[in-house]
Design a protein around this motif. Structure first.
Motif, PDB file in Angstrom:
ATOM      1  N   THR A  18      -0.532  -2.255  -5.567  1.00 21.40           N
ATOM      2  CA  THR A  18      -1.757  -1.663  -6.093  1.00 21.40           C
ATOM      3  C   THR A  18      -2.724  -1.424  -4.942  1.00 21.40           C
ATOM      4  OG1 THR A  18      -1.482  -2.805  -8.206  1.00 21.40           O
ATOM      5  CG2 THR A  18      -3.675  -1.945  -7.710  1.00 21.40           C
ATOM      6  N   SER A  19      -3.341  -0.254  -4.918  1.00 20.12           N
ATOM      7  CA  SER A  19      -4.275   0.077  -3.844  1.00 20.12           C
ATOM      8  C   SER A  19      -5.470  -0.866  -3.854  1.00 20.12           C
ATOM      9  CB  SER A  19      -4.748   1.522  -3.969  1.00 20.12           C
ATOM     10  OG  SER A  19      -5.399   1.723  -5.206  1.00 20.12           O
ATOM     11  N   SER A  20      -6.129  -0.963  -2.731  1.00 14.99           N
ATOM     12  CA  SER A  20      -7.259  -1.886  -2.575  1.00 14.99           C
ATOM     13  C   SER A  20      -8.386  -1.588  -3.545  1.00 14.99           C
ATOM     14  CB  SER A  20      -7.786  -1.824  -1.134  1.00 14.99           C
ATOM     15  OG  SER A  20      -6.768  -2.190  -0.218  1.00 14.99           O
ATOM     16  N   ASP A  21      -8.531  -0.318  -3.949  1.00 21.14           N
ATOM     17  CA  ASP A  21      -9.591   0.024  -4.893  1.00 21.14           C
ATOM     18  C   ASP A  21      -9.139  -0.100  -6.346  1.00 21.14           C
ATOM     19  OD1 ASP A  21      -7.935   2.207  -5.277  1.00 21.14           O
ATOM     20  OD2 ASP A  21      -9.330   3.677  -4.450  1.00 21.14           O
ATOM     21  N   GLY A  22      -7.876  -0.508  -6.537  1.00 21.06           N
ATOM     22  CA  GLY A  22      -7.351  -0.708  -7.882  1.00 21.06           C
ATOM     23  C   GLY A  22      -7.040   0.557  -8.649  1.00 21.06           C
ATOM     24  N   GLU A  23      -7.115   1.720  -7.991  1.00 26.22           N
ATOM     25  CA  GLU A  23      -6.968   2.998  -8.684  1.00 26.22           C
ATOM     26  C   GLU A  23      -5.555   3.573  -8.649  1.00 26.22           C
ATOM     27  OE1 GLU A  23      -9.369   4.546 -10.430  1.00 26.22           O
ATOM     28  OE2 GLU A  23     -10.584   2.762 -10.069  1.00 26.22           O
ATOM     29  N   HIS A  24      -4.660   2.982  -7.839  1.00 30.16           N
ATOM     30  CA  HIS A  24      -3.355   3.614  -7.628  1.00 30.16           C
ATOM     31  C   HIS A  24      -2.274   2.555  -7.480  1.00 30.16           C
ATOM     32  CE1 HIS A  24      -0.211   6.160  -6.120  1.00 30.16           C
ATOM     33  NE2 HIS A  24      -0.243   5.635  -4.914  1.00 30.16           N
ATOM     34  N   GLN A  25      -1.079   2.869  -8.010  1.00 29.17           N
ATOM     35  CA  GLN A  25       0.071   1.985  -7.849  1.00 29.17           C
ATOM     36  C   GLN A  25       1.196   2.732  -7.153  1.00 29.17           C
ATOM     37  OE1 GLN A  25       0.499   0.660 -12.059  1.00 29.17           O
ATOM     38  NE2 GLN A  25       0.300  -1.417 -11.244  1.00 29.17           N
ATOM     39  N   MET A  26       1.972   2.018  -6.341  1.00 26.83           N
ATOM     40  CA  MET A  26       3.057   2.616  -5.572  1.00 26.83           C
ATOM     41  C   MET A  26       4.333   1.805  -5.764  1.00 26.83           C
ATOM     42  SD  MET A  26       3.382   3.198  -1.425  1.00 26.83           S
ATOM     43  CE  MET A  26       3.756   1.464  -1.052  1.00 26.83           C
ATOM     44  N   LEU A  27       5.420   2.487  -6.075  1.00 26.78           N
ATOM     45  CA  LEU A  27       6.732   1.847  -6.085  1.00 26.78           C
ATOM     46  C   LEU A  27       7.160   1.651  -4.637  1.00 26.78           C
ATOM     47  CD1 LEU A  27       9.429   0.899  -7.248  1.00 26.78           C
ATOM     48  CD2 LEU A  27      10.110   3.314  -7.419  1.00 26.78           C
ATOM     49  N   CYS A  28       7.500   0.422  -4.268  1.00 28.60           N
ATOM     50  CA  CYS A  28       7.852   0.116  -2.882  1.00 28.60           C
ATOM     51  C   CYS A  28       9.238  -0.518  -2.828  1.00 28.60           C
ATOM     52  CB  CYS A  28       6.817  -0.839  -2.269  1.00 28.60           C
ATOM     53  SG  CYS A  28       7.180  -1.287  -0.562  1.00 28.60           S
ATOM     54  N   CYS A  29      10.154   0.162  -2.156  1.00 31.01           N
ATOM     55  CA  CYS A  29      11.508  -0.348  -1.918  1.00 31.01           C
ATOM     56  C   CYS A  29      11.625  -0.577  -0.419  1.00 31.01           C
ATOM     57  CB  CYS A  29      12.548   0.654  -2.401  1.00 31.01           C
ATOM     58  SG  CYS A  29      12.357   1.130  -4.129  1.00 31.01           S
ATOM     59  N   TYR A  30      11.487  -1.819   0.007  1.00 28.51           N
ATOM     60  CA  TYR A  30      11.364  -2.105   1.436  1.00 28.51           C
ATOM     61  C   TYR A  30      12.606  -1.697   2.230  1.00 28.51           C
ATOM     62  CZ  TYR A  30       6.946  -4.546   0.797  1.00 28.51           C
ATOM     63  OH  TYR A  30       5.633  -4.835   0.522  1.00 28.51           O
TER      64      TYR A  30
END
Length: 453
Positions: A325-337
């Motif tokens: 989740t972004s620092s401003d809480g406005e966005h989410q990202m799927l992360c596959c390391y």
């Protein structure tokens, strides 16, 4: 006297009639003016709608939006985007008679992907990371440490359902300047798009792919091994001045330059109408099944910048999956390391020093389902993680390889004709589940994820 009085009254009547007539004329002029004004207003509005169709409207916060931000009408659409892991082109792929026709010296690798081809072809768009160069026969074919593969590898990728090849790996420069240029040329000839490199400085550092009417913006970068002198290098090989600007790379010790490039690319993508963004990152530490702090920090920064999905490679093993989740809480990202080795010769029996427990044999196919609405907003509505296993077996002609889906092993031996593999296939699936299982559940719970753009 009476005559004088009558004359005055007659004169007064004439004045009243004159004034009444004047008022009527003025009223007629006024109504005519109003009528003409209305007609002209309608005509002006029609002309404006022709020459300036988008106009301007109020945003939710009451501020006027620029014309370029005006909502458009889109046709709702759905796209499946599949990403495969790394192809590490080791020596057995060159030496085995299974793939080499000794009579004419040609190669054929299509059979390696026979059992995963349906998964790749069923996707609307499929990508893979290629850790080798196509430097040509004159340059000589070779395996580790300087990978140089025959063009037949590109033929196999095209035939088996891939649409785009990720070139931004630590082996992108194994064929030096000529090898890099030739690799891009060969892929283009085979109708394979590529990312992470560009043929010249005039080309963009990102790709925009239109799939079923949804515009996907793609970034791909590889880590540098830049020397203290400042000379840019990949895998310890100094890049020439001509090639250095053509490879998307980042210096882990100075990532601010990379972040600035990403910001510029994202802004340019938005101007091009991109609706969803994917970043491919070649990074991390080899043979580590957990991401490094550096990966964690960079992933969070990319999430803050608005990347929608991050797909990692290079460690030769699978690493965790997460939703950031972004620092401003406005966005989410799927992360596959890291999504593992799609194809390699890194069998556990050969990896006793580095990774004896088999994780170098494993990968997964990541399939994103993207859906757009009438306003063009794209949502990640599903994400599938299909565990894959690279199996090596011996034949009279030499070593043979098969990339196998192991999400359902109950009929694997029957469908592939490969006997005695179920136990190993189950072990591979279990290894993958142990690393990404918790993260996959987190992703499923978080869906759908809206794009940042």
């Amino acid at each position: 006297m009476q005559q004088a009085q009558e004359a005055r009254e007659q004169a007064a009547q004439e004045v009243r009639r004159s004034r009444t007539h004047s008022r009527r004329k003025n009223d007629q002029k006024f109504f005519l003016f109003v009528f003409v004004t209305i007609i002209l207003g309608i005509a002006a509005a029609a002309l404006l709608s022709v020459f300036f169709p988008s106009g301007a409207k109020k945003a939710d916060d009451g501020k006027a939006e620029p014309v370029s931000a005006q909502a458009q009408t889109y046709t709702p659409s759905t796209v499946t985007w599949t990403a495969a892991g790394d192809i590490v082109f080791h020596l057995p792929f060159l030496e085995s008679g299974v793939y080499l026709n000794s009579s004419d010296g040609t190669y054929d690798y299509t059979s390696i992907f026979d059992h995963c081809r349906p998964l790749l072809e069923s996707a609307d768009f499929s990508t893979v990371t290629m850790e080798t160069s196509l430097a040509g026969e004159e340059a000589g074919y070779s395996g580790y440490p300087m990978f140089k593969a025959p063009d037949a590898l590109a033929d196999a990728l095209a035939a088996d359902g891939f649409d785009m090849v990720n070139l931004a790996s630590n082996h992108v420069y194994d064929g030096l300047d000529e090898g890099l240029a030739r690799t891009m040329e060969v892929l283009s000839q085979k109708n394979l798009q590529y990312m992470g490199t560009r043929p010249d400085k005039d080309h963009k550092k990102y790709n925009v792919v239109d799939v079923n009417g949804i515009k996907v913006g793609v970034l791909s970068y590889v880590y540098e091994t830049t020397a203290g002198s400042g000379s840019k290098s990949i895998n310890g090989i100094a890049l020439s001045d001509a090639v250095a600007p053509l490879i998307n790379s980042f210096d882990p010790s100075n990532p601010d330059v990379f972040y600035s490039e990403v910001e510029a690319s994202l802004a340019a993508m938005k101007e091009e109408g991109v609706q969803y963004t994917i970043a491919y990152m070649h990074w991390g530490t080899e043979y580590q099944t957990q991401q490094s702090q550096e990966q964690t920090d960079m992933a969070q920064r990319l999430c803050d910048m608005g990347i929608d999905t991050l797909i990692g490679s290079h460690p030769h093993v699978i690493q965790p999956v997460d939703v950031l989740t972004s620092s401003d809480g406005e966005h989410q990202m799927l992360c596959c390391y890291a999504i593992g080795n799609f194809l390699s010769n890194q069998r556990s029996e050969y990896m006793q020093a580095e990774m004896p427990t088999g994780e170098t044999e494993d990968s997964y196919l990541l399939t994103l389902t993207l859906s757009s609405d009438k306003k063009g907003k794209v949502t990640l509505t599903d994400a599938a993680f299909t565990p894959m296993w690279t199996y090596r077996y011996e034949t009279d002609a030499g070593a043979a390889f098969a990339v196998l889906p192991v999400n359902d092993t109950s009929s694997l031996e029957e469908t592939t004709g490969l006997s005695g593999i179920k136990a190993e296939a189950d072990e591979s699936a279990a290894r993958t589940q142990a690393i990404i299982g918790e993260g996959v559940e987190k992703v499923k719970a978080a869906l759908p994820l809206k794009s940042a753009i």
